[in-house]
Design a protein around this motif. Structure first.
Motif, PDB file in Angstrom:
ATOM      1  N   VAL A   1       0.854  -1.355  -0.123  1.00 54.06           N
ATOM      2  CA  VAL A   1      -0.132   0.022   0.201  1.00 54.06           C
ATOM      3  C   VAL A   1       1.030   1.098   0.074  1.00 54.06           C
ATOM      4  N   GLY A   2       0.492   2.239  -1.219  1.00 54.51           N
ATOM      5  CA  GLY A   2       1.432   3.105  -0.997  1.00 54.51           C
ATOM      6  C   GLY A   2       2.739   3.349  -2.512  1.00 54.51           C
ATOM      7  N   ASP A   3       2.681   2.162  -2.920  1.00 53.35           N
ATOM      8  CA  ASP A   3       3.469   2.184  -3.665  1.00 53.35           C
ATOM      9  C   ASP A   3       3.149   2.621  -5.080  1.00 53.35           C
ATOM     10  N   VAL A   4       4.062   3.290  -5.626  1.00 54.37           N
ATOM     11  CA  VAL A   4       3.307   3.944  -6.632  1.00 54.37           C
ATOM     12  C   VAL A   4       3.717   3.249  -7.942  1.00 54.37           C
ATOM     13  N   ILE A   5       3.507   2.212  -8.573  1.00 58.79           N
ATOM     14  CA  ILE A   5       3.879   1.498  -9.986  1.00 58.79           C
ATOM     15  C   ILE A   5       3.397   2.012 -11.550  1.00 58.79           C
ATOM     16  N   PHE A   6       3.360   1.334 -12.815  1.00 54.78           N
ATOM     17  CA  PHE A   6       2.847   1.773 -13.753  1.00 54.78           C
ATOM     18  C   PHE A   6       2.803   0.028 -14.003  1.00 54.78           C
ATOM     19  N   ILE A   7       1.354   0.534 -14.520  1.00 52.85           N
ATOM     20  CA  ILE A   7       0.300  -0.918 -15.151  1.00 52.85           C
ATOM     21  C   ILE A   7       0.469  -0.826 -16.712  1.00 52.85           C
ATOM     22  N   ILE A   8       1.449  -1.510 -17.584  1.00 50.62           N
ATOM     23  CA  ILE A   8       1.311  -2.122 -18.742  1.00 50.62           C
ATOM     24  C   ILE A   8       0.521  -2.606 -19.120  1.00 50.62           C
ATOM     25  N   ARG A   9      -0.876  -2.164 -19.874  1.00 47.19           N
ATOM     26  CA  ARG A   9      -2.137  -3.008 -20.199  1.00 47.19           C
ATOM     27  C   ARG A   9      -1.378  -3.960 -21.519  1.00 47.19           C
ATOM     28  N   LEU A  10      -1.520  -5.045 -21.338  1.00 49.38           N
ATOM     29  CA  LEU A  10      -1.414  -5.651 -23.138  1.00 49.38           C
ATOM     30  C   LEU A  10      -2.662  -6.160 -23.937  1.00 49.38           C
ATOM     31  N   ASP A  11      -2.515  -5.935 -25.460  1.00 51.57           N
ATOM     32  CA  ASP A  11      -3.485  -6.493 -25.476  1.00 51.57           C
ATOM     33  C   ASP A  11      -3.239  -7.901 -27.273  1.00 51.57           C
ATOM     34  N   LYS A  12      -2.478  -7.155 -28.046  1.00 51.61           N
ATOM     35  CA  LYS A  12      -2.416  -8.997 -28.652  1.00 51.61           C
ATOM     36  C   LYS A  12      -0.768  -8.818 -28.963  1.00 51.61           C
ATOM     37  N   VAL A  13      -0.842  -9.840 -28.742  1.00 54.31           N
ATOM     38  CA  VAL A  13       0.396 -10.465 -29.530  1.00 54.31           C
ATOM     39  C   VAL A  13       0.784 -10.283 -30.463  1.00 54.31           C
ATOM     40  N   LEU A  14       2.066  -9.176 -31.527  1.00 54.79           N
ATOM     41  CA  LEU A  14       2.356  -8.856 -32.620  1.00 54.79           C
ATOM     42  C   LEU A  14       3.653 -10.687 -33.422  1.00 54.79           C
ATOM     43  N   ASP A  15       4.156 -10.524 -32.544  1.00 53.96           N
ATOM     44  CA  ASP A  15       5.203 -11.208 -32.776  1.00 53.96           C
ATOM     45  C   ASP A  15       6.079 -11.595 -32.383  1.00 53.96           C
ATOM     46  N   THR A  16       6.326 -12.598 -32.638  1.00 56.30           N
ATOM     47  CA  THR A  16       7.486 -13.167 -30.904  1.00 56.30           C
ATOM     48  C   THR A  16       8.676 -14.225 -32.005  1.00 56.30           C
TER      49      THR A  16
END
Length: 121
Positions: A101-116
């Motif tokens: 609680v209290g930590d600030v984080i980035f949340i990266i919401r992923l969509d589609k896999v484009l390439d791998t």
């Protein structure tokens, strides 16, 4: 920057998590709100001061890779936000990220896999 130049966020990742993304089991990636990630993700009033962030850059995709560069995984991005962790967040997502609680984080919401070049084992 030219119009056709993609905005790519490069993010190191462990293979186990990349495979979870590939299988559709993982739809979010988290990063600490610190100097390192703020400089890559945010827009600023003052570049030298991460807490003057005024917004988040637009990224078309995330390029995940290991430090040895043996594989890669590119995903389109639904959204990137910064969030101050609260009790409610920990109840729902605490199993996905080490935070308190209290930590600030980035949340990266992923969509589609484009390439791998990864294969699901």
């Amino acid at each position: 920057m030219s119009m056709n130049e993609e905005q790519v966020l490069n993010v190191p990742l462990r293979k186990v998590h990349a495979l979870e993304i590939l299988k559709g089991e993982k739809v979010r990636e988290y990063r600490a709100f610190n100097d390192h990630w703020a400089k890559r993700i945010c827009l600023f009033e003052n570049e030298k001061e991460p807490y003057t962030a005024t917004g988040i850059k637009q990224f078309e995709k995330v390029h995940f890779y290991p430090y040895n560069n043996k594989w890669f995984l590119d995903c389109s991005v639904k959204a990137i936000i910064w969030y101050t962790v609260d009790e409610e967040f920990l109840k729902e997502f605490g199993h996905e990220v080490e935070a308190k609680v209290g930590d600030v984080i980035f949340i990266i919401r992923l969509d589609k896999v484009l390439d791998t070049n990864l294969k699901i084992e």
